[in-house]
Design a protein around this motif. Structure first.
Motif, PDB file in Angstrom:
ATOM      1  N   THR A   1      -2.673   0.679  -4.342  1.00 59.76           N
ATOM      2  CA  THR A   1      -3.150   1.775  -3.511  1.00 59.76           C
ATOM      3  C   THR A   1      -4.514   2.270  -3.960  1.00 59.76           C
ATOM      4  O   THR A   1      -4.898   2.105  -5.123  1.00 59.76           O
ATOM      5  CB  THR A   1      -2.135   2.946  -3.543  1.00 59.76           C
ATOM      6  OG1 THR A   1      -2.682   4.073  -2.831  1.00 59.76           O
ATOM      7  CG2 THR A   1      -1.825   3.369  -4.965  1.00 59.76           C
TER       8      THR A   1
ATOM      9  N   THR B   1      -8.112  -4.363  -5.673  1.00 57.49           N
ATOM     10  CA  THR B   1      -6.787  -3.741  -5.791  1.00 57.49           C
ATOM     11  C   THR B   1      -5.693  -4.803  -5.788  1.00 57.49           C
ATOM     12  O   THR B   1      -4.771  -4.765  -6.610  1.00 57.49           O
ATOM     13  CB  THR B   1      -6.551  -2.749  -4.637  1.00 57.49           C
ATOM     14  OG1 THR B   1      -7.517  -1.693  -4.726  1.00 57.49           O
ATOM     15  CG2 THR B   1      -5.150  -2.152  -4.707  1.00 57.49           C
ATOM     16  N   TYR B   2      -5.807  -5.759  -4.899  1.00 57.33           N
ATOM     17  CA  TYR B   2      -4.746  -6.754  -4.755  1.00 57.33           C
ATOM     18  C   TYR B   2      -4.878  -7.905  -5.740  1.00 57.33           C
ATOM     19  O   TYR B   2      -3.860  -8.420  -6.217  1.00 57.33           O
ATOM     20  CB  TYR B   2      -4.700  -7.236  -3.304  1.00 57.33           C
ATOM     21  CG  TYR B   2      -4.249  -6.134  -2.372  1.00 57.33           C
ATOM     22  CD1 TYR B   2      -3.170  -5.316  -2.722  1.00 57.33           C
ATOM     23  CD2 TYR B   2      -4.894  -5.876  -1.169  1.00 57.33           C
ATOM     24  CE1 TYR B   2      -2.752  -4.280  -1.904  1.00 57.33           C
ATOM     25  CE2 TYR B   2      -4.480  -4.845  -0.341  1.00 57.33           C
ATOM     26  CZ  TYR B   2      -3.415  -4.057  -0.717  1.00 57.33           C
ATOM     27  OH  TYR B   2      -3.004  -3.023   0.097  1.00 57.33           O
TER      28      TYR B   2
ATOM     29  N   CYS C   1      -0.571 -10.931   5.084  1.00 56.76           N
ATOM     30  CA  CYS C   1      -0.350  -9.502   5.295  1.00 56.76           C
ATOM     31  C   CYS C   1       0.674  -9.255   6.390  1.00 56.76           C
ATOM     32  O   CYS C   1       0.724  -9.986   7.388  1.00 56.76           O
ATOM     33  CB  CYS C   1      -1.686  -8.846   5.664  1.00 56.76           C
ATOM     34  SG  CYS C   1      -1.603  -7.071   5.991  1.00 56.76           S
TER      35      CYS C   1
ATOM     36  N   LYS D   1     -10.816  -0.824  -1.469  1.00 61.70           N
ATOM     37  CA  LYS D   1     -10.705  -1.612  -0.249  1.00 61.70           C
ATOM     38  C   LYS D   1     -11.898  -1.321   0.662  1.00 61.70           C
ATOM     39  O   LYS D   1     -12.364  -0.191   0.697  1.00 61.70           O
ATOM     40  CB  LYS D   1      -9.398  -1.278   0.472  1.00 61.70           C
ATOM     41  CG  LYS D   1      -8.164  -1.493  -0.406  1.00 61.70           C
ATOM     42  CD  LYS D   1      -6.912  -0.909   0.236  1.00 61.70           C
ATOM     43  CE  LYS D   1      -5.725  -0.969  -0.701  1.00 61.70           C
ATOM     44  NZ  LYS D   1      -4.530  -0.336  -0.125  1.00 61.70           N
ATOM     45  N   PRO D   2     -12.457  -2.333   1.347  1.00 60.61           N
ATOM     46  CA  PRO D   2     -11.917  -3.661   1.642  1.00 60.61           C
ATOM     47  C   PRO D   2     -12.202  -4.719   0.582  1.00 60.61           C
ATOM     48  O   PRO D   2     -11.921  -5.884   0.814  1.00 60.61           O
ATOM     49  CB  PRO D   2     -12.611  -4.029   2.948  1.00 60.61           C
ATOM     50  CG  PRO D   2     -13.963  -3.410   2.799  1.00 60.61           C
ATOM     51  CD  PRO D   2     -13.713  -2.096   2.098  1.00 60.61           C
TER      52      PRO D   2
ATOM     53  N   GLY E   1      -7.578   3.837   3.758  1.00 60.26           N
ATOM     54  CA  GLY E   1      -7.432   2.855   2.686  1.00 60.26           C
ATOM     55  C   GLY E   1      -8.427   3.073   1.566  1.00 60.26           C
ATOM     56  O   GLY E   1      -8.218   2.631   0.440  1.00 60.26           O
TER      57      GLY E   1
ATOM     58  N   ASP F   1       0.867  -1.161   0.000  1.00 58.27           N
ATOM     59  CA  ASP F   1       0.000   0.000   0.000  1.00 58.27           C
ATOM     60  C   ASP F   1       0.918   1.229   0.000  1.00 58.27           C
ATOM     61  O   ASP F   1       2.130   1.104   0.241  1.00 58.27           O
ATOM     62  CB  ASP F   1      -0.887  -0.036   1.254  1.00 58.27           C
ATOM     63  CG  ASP F   1      -1.791   1.166   1.364  1.00 58.27           C
ATOM     64  OD1 ASP F   1      -2.299   1.628   0.323  1.00 58.27           O
ATOM     65  OD2 ASP F   1      -1.997   1.650   2.490  1.00 58.27           O
TER      66      ASP F   1
ATOM     67  N   GLU G   1       0.348  -3.449   4.817  1.00 55.45           N
ATOM     68  CA  GLU G   1      -0.784  -2.564   5.056  1.00 55.45           C
ATOM     69  C   GLU G   1      -0.710  -1.898   6.427  1.00 55.45           C
ATOM     70  O   GLU G   1      -0.241  -2.488   7.383  1.00 55.45           O
ATOM     71  CB  GLU G   1      -2.103  -3.346   4.966  1.00 55.45           C
ATOM     72  CG  GLU G   1      -2.763  -3.309   3.617  1.00 55.45           C
ATOM     73  CD  GLU G   1      -3.373  -1.954   3.270  1.00 55.45           C
ATOM     74  OE1 GLU G   1      -3.390  -1.071   4.149  1.00 55.45           O
ATOM     75  OE2 GLU G   1      -3.820  -1.793   2.125  1.00 55.45           O
TER      76      GLU G   1
ATOM     77  N   GLY H   1      -7.501  -2.264   4.384  1.00 51.70           N
ATOM     78  CA  GLY H   1      -6.482  -2.836   3.513  1.00 51.70           C
ATOM     79  C   GLY H   1      -6.116  -4.247   3.910  1.00 51.70           C
ATOM     80  O   GLY H   1      -5.923  -5.123   3.064  1.00 51.70           O
ATOM     81  N   GLU H   2      -6.018  -4.488   5.228  1.00 50.54           N
ATOM     82  CA  GLU H   2      -5.731  -5.836   5.705  1.00 50.54           C
ATOM     83  C   GLU H   2      -6.847  -6.790   5.293  1.00 50.54           C
ATOM     84  O   GLU H   2      -6.589  -7.913   4.828  1.00 50.54           O
ATOM     85  CB  GLU H   2      -5.584  -5.843   7.229  1.00 50.54           C
ATOM     86  CG  GLU H   2      -5.206  -7.210   7.786  1.00 50.54           C
ATOM     87  CD  GLU H   2      -5.294  -7.287   9.306  1.00 50.54           C
ATOM     88  OE1 GLU H   2      -4.711  -8.217   9.880  1.00 50.54           O
ATOM     89  OE2 GLU H   2      -5.968  -6.414   9.918  1.00 50.54           O
TER      90      GLU H   2
END
Length: 242
Positions: free
Chosen positions: A114, A152-153, A187, A147-148, A51, A13, A171, A176-177
Motif C-alpha cells: 500500500t 511497492t510490488y 492484476c 505507484k505507478p 493509490g 492494496d 487493485e 496501482g494496476e
C-alpha cells in the motif's frame, strides 16, 4: 519424489481493496480543499490519482509549488479528517476474511502492498484484526517511489521470496494496476472506485470477495499466463481537470 509446486502470492492494496473507504477519503480531501479555498473535485481527483500517498496527490491541486513541509501539514490534516469520518465505518470488504483463509489453506502467500504509512495501516489492519492474515506488509516507508512505479510490488515480492510472474495484485486504482504491470505481475480489479471498463487488462473485476475462490484465481492465471504491458497513458500521474 517430485518437488513441491512453487507457490503463488496474492498482494493486496489496502484502500478500496480490503476496505471500501474511497467515499470517506474523497470527503476528507473535499473538506480540506474547502478550508484551503480550492475548487478541486475530490472524487474526480481520486479517480485519476488514487493509490498515491496523500502528500503526492496534493502536489497536483496547486497551481504554484508548495513547500514539502506545508504539503505534509495539509496531508496530516486530511488524514485526521479521514479518520474521524471513517472511524465508525471501518469494516473489511464482504467475503475478504473467508477468501484470505481459503487462499492460505490453498497454499498462497499473502501480502499487503500500500501507499499508506505505518500508522494508517495500523488504523485499519489492527482495528479489524486483519494483520494475522498477511505474511508481509509493505507501506510507503518501505519504498522510495510510490505507484505507478513498481517499487511497492517488487519490494513485496522480494520480501516474500516469490518471483513477480507468480504474483497477483488486487487493485482498485489505475495507478496501482499500472504498478502491477510494471512489476511484471497480473492484476485483479476491485470495483469500489472504478467501473470494470476503466481498468486496462485485469484478469477479472470483482465488486468484493464474496464469490471469489482460490481455485478461480488459479484458473485465471492459467488462462492469462503473461502480465500485460503497462499503458503509458494510464500511468500518467496527473489530475485531469476537464
Amino acid at each position: 519424489m517430485p518437488a513441491a509446486p512453487l507457490p503463488y502470492a496474492l498482494i493486496f492494496d489496502m484502500d478500496g481493496v480490503i476496505i471500501d473507504n474511497t467515499a470517506a477519503q474523497a470527503r476528507a480531501f473535499q473538506l480540506l480543499f474547502r478550508d484551503l479555498g480550492l475548487t478541486t473535485n475530490a472524487r474526480r481527483l481520486l479517480r485519476r490519482l488514487n493509490g498515491m500517498p496523500a502528500g503526492e496527490i496534493l502536489q497536483h491541486v496547486f497551481t504554484k509549488p508548495v513547500p514539502k513541509k506545508q504539503l505534509a501539514e495539509f496531508a496530516a490534516q486530511r488524514e485526521l479528517l479521514y479518520r474521524v469520518l471513517y472511524w465508525h465505518k471501518r469494516q473489511a470488504l464482504p467475503g475478504l476474511r473467508e477468501f484470505l483463509q481459503a487462499a492460505r489453506a490453498a497454499g498462497f502467500r499473502i501480502a499487503l502492498g500500500t501507499g499508506s504509512g505505518t500508522e494508517t495501516i495500523s488504523y485499519i489492519l489492527d482495528h479489524l484484526d486483519l494483520r494475522r492474515y498477511f505474511d508481509m506488509v509493505v507501506g510507503k516507508d518501505d519504498v522510495s517511489k510510490g505507484k505507478p512505479h513498481p517499487d511497492t510490488y517488487t519490494t513485496t515480492a522480494h520480501k516474500l521470496g516469490i518471483e513477480p510472474a507468480r504474483c497477483v495484485v488486487f487493485e482498485d486504482a489505475l495507478l496501482g494496476e499500472q504498478a502491477a504491470y510494471r512489476a511484471g505481475m497480473r492484476c485483479i480489479g476491485v470495483s469500489t472506485t472504478l467501473n470494470a471498463a476503466d481498468f486496462q487488462a485485469p484478469l477479472t473485476v470483482i465488486p468484493d470477495f464474496t464469490h471469489l475462490t482460490p481455485q478461480q484465481v488459479l484458473a485465471l492465471l492459467k488462462q492469462h499466463p503473461e502480465a500485460p504491458k503497462p499503458s503509458k497513458q494510464l500511468a500518467k500521474r496527473q489530475y485531469m481537470r476537464g
